[in-house]
Motif scaffolding. Sequence first.
Motif, PDB file in Angstrom:
ATOM      1  N   GLY A 137      -1.811 -15.685   9.181  1.00 35.78           N
ATOM      2  CA  GLY A 137      -1.953 -14.219   9.186  1.00 35.78           C
ATOM      3  C   GLY A 137      -0.842 -13.525   9.957  1.00 35.78           C
ATOM      4  O   GLY A 137      -0.837 -12.300  10.104  1.00 35.78           O
ATOM      5  N   THR A 138       0.127 -14.302  10.446  1.00 34.50           N
ATOM      6  CA  THR A 138       1.275 -13.704  11.151  1.00 34.50           C
ATOM      7  C   THR A 138       2.220 -13.065  10.130  1.00 34.50           C
ATOM      8  O   THR A 138       2.495 -13.651   9.066  1.00 34.50           O
ATOM      9  CB  THR A 138       2.022 -14.798  11.950  1.00 34.50           C
ATOM     10  N   ILE A 139       2.718 -11.886  10.459  1.00 31.65           N
ATOM     11  CA  ILE A 139       3.606 -11.174   9.528  1.00 31.65           C
ATOM     12  C   ILE A 139       5.004 -11.800   9.563  1.00 31.65           C
ATOM     13  O   ILE A 139       5.648 -11.859  10.613  1.00 31.65           O
ATOM     14  CB  ILE A 139       3.661  -9.675   9.890  1.00 31.65           C
ATOM     15  N   THR A 140       5.444 -12.266   8.392  1.00 34.75           N
ATOM     16  CA  THR A 140       6.778 -12.879   8.318  1.00 34.75           C
ATOM     17  C   THR A 140       7.804 -11.901   7.758  1.00 34.75           C
ATOM     18  O   THR A 140       9.000 -12.076   7.942  1.00 34.75           O
ATOM     19  CB  THR A 140       6.741 -14.140   7.433  1.00 34.75           C
ATOM     20  N   ASP A 141       7.319 -10.903   7.020  1.00 40.24           N
ATOM     21  CA  ASP A 141       8.243  -9.898   6.482  1.00 40.24           C
ATOM     22  C   ASP A 141       7.494  -8.573   6.334  1.00 40.24           C
ATOM     23  O   ASP A 141       6.304  -8.572   6.009  1.00 40.24           O
ATOM     24  CB  ASP A 141       8.773 -10.356   5.112  1.00 40.24           C
ATOM     25  N   ALA A 142       8.179  -7.486   6.600  1.00 36.70           N
ATOM     26  CA  ALA A 142       7.535  -6.165   6.471  1.00 36.70           C
ATOM     27  C   ALA A 142       8.572  -5.151   6.032  1.00 36.70           C
ATOM     28  O   ALA A 142       9.733  -5.210   6.452  1.00 36.70           O
ATOM     29  CB  ALA A 142       6.941  -5.738   7.807  1.00 36.70           C
ATOM     30  N   ARG A 143       8.138  -4.254   5.176  1.00 35.61           N
ATOM     31  CA  ARG A 143       9.001  -3.126   4.785  1.00 35.61           C
ATOM     32  C   ARG A 143       8.152  -1.866   4.790  1.00 35.61           C
ATOM     33  O   ARG A 143       7.058  -1.858   4.212  1.00 35.61           O
ATOM     34  CB  ARG A 143       9.525  -3.309   3.365  1.00 35.61           C
ATOM     35  N   ILE A 144       8.663  -0.851   5.450  1.00 38.16           N
ATOM     36  CA  ILE A 144       7.978   0.448   5.430  1.00 38.16           C
ATOM     37  C   ILE A 144       9.002   1.489   4.988  1.00 38.16           C
ATOM     38  O   ILE A 144      10.110   1.547   5.537  1.00 38.16           O
ATOM     39  CB  ILE A 144       7.412   0.800   6.819  1.00 38.16           C
ATOM     40  N   VAL A 145       8.635   2.267   3.969  1.00 36.14           N
ATOM     41  CA  VAL A 145       9.569   3.287   3.467  1.00 36.14           C
ATOM     42  C   VAL A 145       8.861   4.644   3.445  1.00 36.14           C
ATOM     43  O   VAL A 145       7.722   4.760   2.979  1.00 36.14           O
ATOM     44  CB  VAL A 145      10.109   2.912   2.073  1.00 36.14           C
ATOM     45  N   LEU A 146       9.554   5.640   3.979  1.00 33.82           N
ATOM     46  CA  LEU A 146       8.980   6.976   4.147  1.00 33.82           C
ATOM     47  C   LEU A 146       9.524   7.913   3.074  1.00 33.82           C
ATOM     48  O   LEU A 146      10.740   7.980   2.863  1.00 33.82           O
ATOM     49  CB  LEU A 146       9.353   7.517   5.532  1.00 33.82           C
ATOM     50  N   ASN A 161      -2.384  15.427  -7.191  1.00 37.52           N
ATOM     51  CA  ASN A 161      -1.417  15.216  -8.270  1.00 37.52           C
ATOM     52  C   ASN A 161      -0.210  16.154  -8.214  1.00 37.52           C
ATOM     53  O   ASN A 161       0.216  16.705  -9.225  1.00 37.52           O
ATOM     54  CB  ASN A 161      -2.106  15.327  -9.645  1.00 37.52           C
ATOM     55  N   ASP A 162       0.284  16.350  -7.012  1.00 35.82           N
ATOM     56  CA  ASP A 162       1.547  17.075  -6.885  1.00 35.82           C
ATOM     57  C   ASP A 162       2.418  16.309  -5.895  1.00 35.82           C
ATOM     58  O   ASP A 162       1.994  15.309  -5.316  1.00 35.82           O
ATOM     59  CB  ASP A 162       1.279  18.512  -6.406  1.00 35.82           C
ATOM     60  N   MET A 163       3.634  16.793  -5.688  1.00 38.37           N
ATOM     61  CA  MET A 163       4.539  16.112  -4.772  1.00 38.37           C
ATOM     62  C   MET A 163       3.896  16.028  -3.382  1.00 38.37           C
ATOM     63  O   MET A 163       3.199  16.958  -2.958  1.00 38.37           O
ATOM     64  CB  MET A 163       5.862  16.865  -4.646  1.00 38.37           C
ATOM     65  N   GLY A 164       4.187  14.948  -2.665  1.00 37.60           N
ATOM     66  CA  GLY A 164       3.602  14.778  -1.340  1.00 37.60           C
ATOM     67  C   GLY A 164       4.317  15.597  -0.266  1.00 37.60           C
ATOM     68  O   GLY A 164       5.530  15.802  -0.343  1.00 37.60           O
ATOM     69  N   VAL A 165       3.547  16.033   0.720  1.00 39.15           N
ATOM     70  CA  VAL A 165       4.161  16.624   1.923  1.00 39.15           C
ATOM     71  C   VAL A 165       4.950  15.515   2.619  1.00 39.15           C
ATOM     72  O   VAL A 165       6.091  15.710   3.047  1.00 39.15           O
ATOM     73  CB  VAL A 165       3.069  17.209   2.849  1.00 39.15           C
ATOM     74  N   VAL A 166       4.325  14.339   2.697  1.00 35.85           N
ATOM     75  CA  VAL A 166       5.033  13.089   3.031  1.00 35.85           C
ATOM     76  C   VAL A 166       4.341  11.955   2.277  1.00 35.85           C
ATOM     77  O   VAL A 166       3.203  12.120   1.828  1.00 35.85           O
ATOM     78  CB  VAL A 166       5.023  12.731   4.552  1.00 35.85           C
ATOM     79  N   GLY A 167       5.013  10.822   2.163  1.00 36.42           N
ATOM     80  CA  GLY A 167       4.401   9.631   1.575  1.00 36.42           C
ATOM     81  C   GLY A 167       4.884   8.413   2.348  1.00 36.42           C
ATOM     82  O   GLY A 167       5.995   8.445   2.893  1.00 36.42           O
ATOM     83  N   VAL A 168       4.042   7.377   2.402  1.00 32.92           N
ATOM     84  CA  VAL A 168       4.466   6.146   3.088  1.00 32.92           C
ATOM     85  C   VAL A 168       4.092   4.936   2.232  1.00 32.92           C
ATOM     86  O   VAL A 168       2.942   4.811   1.789  1.00 32.92           O
ATOM     87  CB  VAL A 168       3.803   6.005   4.479  1.00 32.92           C
ATOM     88  N   ALA A 169       5.064   4.062   2.008  1.00 34.08           N
ATOM     89  CA  ALA A 169       4.822   2.795   1.312  1.00 34.08           C
ATOM     90  C   ALA A 169       5.042   1.658   2.304  1.00 34.08           C
ATOM     91  O   ALA A 169       5.981   1.711   3.110  1.00 34.08           O
ATOM     92  CB  ALA A 169       5.789   2.652   0.142  1.00 34.08           C
ATOM     93  N   ALA A 170       4.156   0.662   2.254  1.00 35.88           N
ATOM     94  CA  ALA A 170       4.318  -0.503   3.149  1.00 35.88           C
ATOM     95  C   ALA A 170       4.111  -1.781   2.362  1.00 35.88           C
ATOM     96  O   ALA A 170       3.259  -1.842   1.463  1.00 35.88           O
ATOM     97  CB  ALA A 170       3.309  -0.431   4.288  1.00 35.88           C
ATOM     98  N   ALA A 211       0.852  -1.197   0.000  1.00 35.08           N
ATOM     99  CA  ALA A 211       0.000   0.000   0.000  1.00 35.08           C
ATOM    100  C   ALA A 211       0.883   1.239   0.000  1.00 35.08           C
ATOM    101  O   ALA A 211       1.992   1.222   0.543  1.00 35.08           O
ATOM    102  CB  ALA A 211      -0.899  -0.020   1.230  1.00 35.08           C
ATOM    103  N   TYR A 212       0.392   2.286  -0.644  1.00 36.10           N
ATOM    104  CA  TYR A 212       1.139   3.563  -0.677  1.00 36.10           C
ATOM    105  C   TYR A 212       0.149   4.716  -0.631  1.00 36.10           C
ATOM    106  O   TYR A 212      -0.884   4.679  -1.278  1.00 36.10           O
ATOM    107  CB  TYR A 212       1.958   3.679  -1.963  1.00 36.10           C
TER     108      TYR A 212
END
Length: 289
Positions: free
Chosen positions: A208-217, A191-200, A182-183
Amino acid sequence: MIHDFTYLKPGTVQEALAMLTDHVDDCKIICGGQSLLIVMRQGLIVVNYLIDIKGLKELDYIKYDDKEGLKIGATTTHRSIEFSKLLKEKYPILPKMEERLASTQTRNWGTIGGNLAHADAAGDPAPVLITLGAKVKVASKKGEKVYDLGEFYTDLFESAMEHDEMIVEIQVPPMAPKTGCAYKKFNLLQNDMGVVGVAAKVTVDASGTITDARIVLGNAGVTPIRATSAEKVLIGKKPDDAIFAAAGEAAGADADPVSDIHASDDFRRHLIKVLSKRMAKQAWEQAVK
Ligand SMILES: Cc1cc2nc3c(=O)[nH]c(=O)nc-3n(C[C@H](O)[C@H](O)[C@H](O)COP(=O)(O)OP(=O)(O)OC[C@H]3O[C@@H](n4cnc5c(N)ncnc54)[C@H](O)[C@@H]3O)c2cc1C
């Protein structure tokens, strides 16, 4: 005002690389020009040679195979990514991210290579591609190098690329089963640059247990930032709202935002906490479906 320059139009990648070497201290690549022309008009960049790679069809492609994953050529436009059936099927987060990147006009002409090379901390593709584990292949007359995109950015508008190198390809590994992505960016103008953005990106096992996670700001510092403490909060958990909230808090601590005319550093940190919590949850919900 744009200063005079000599315009060079290579017909092949090899020709472009030779031109880059010949004029290494006094040239710039131009592709869509959507970012470069702005800084040239502002007089922030003055060069004697512009090497126009827009016409290099050999770098305009989107390919996939189950073993090697995805390959996108550097001159592929944002619009091609947005409308790619292949990407909608295999990496739907990429076309979705493109929908809100700039205007239709900019997406029609601007390229993925130009966006990543420009190294704007507020750019949308880099955080998403870093969560996907992307690499970036660059070439020079001396040969090719592959950088992990997560280690490619060194400072604001700076990357590890040498002056005689250009981006030729973006590579993304195949997605693991039971993975969601998700982002979201928060912006003042659609449709302009973000003040901030988060991708996960979240991968789960059968329970349903999380085996891997990546979050990028995005725009939470001078380069995209991997929120590693937030990732640690999620990994090994079968999460609930409290876990997602804790991951959001941790992402806020991982961020290093600055204040500017668009937002204070405090407000940015607040947005990062909220978006990280929401994007981690959205990614998890997709993964367990
Ligand atoms: C009004 C507006 C709104 C925008 N909104 C957004 C947004 O919401 N999100 C977002 O992410 N971006 C946004 N952008 C930026 C846009 O995405 C980029 O300008 C575009 O993707 C850059 O691609 P380009 O081909 O035009 O690059 P250019 O402008 O031609 O080049 C940009 C830089 O990259 C270098 N370069 C280009 N190609 C290569 C290559 N293959 N190898 C090495 N160096 C290269 C150039 O030398 C230059 O330094 C916006 C731009 C505009 C004008």
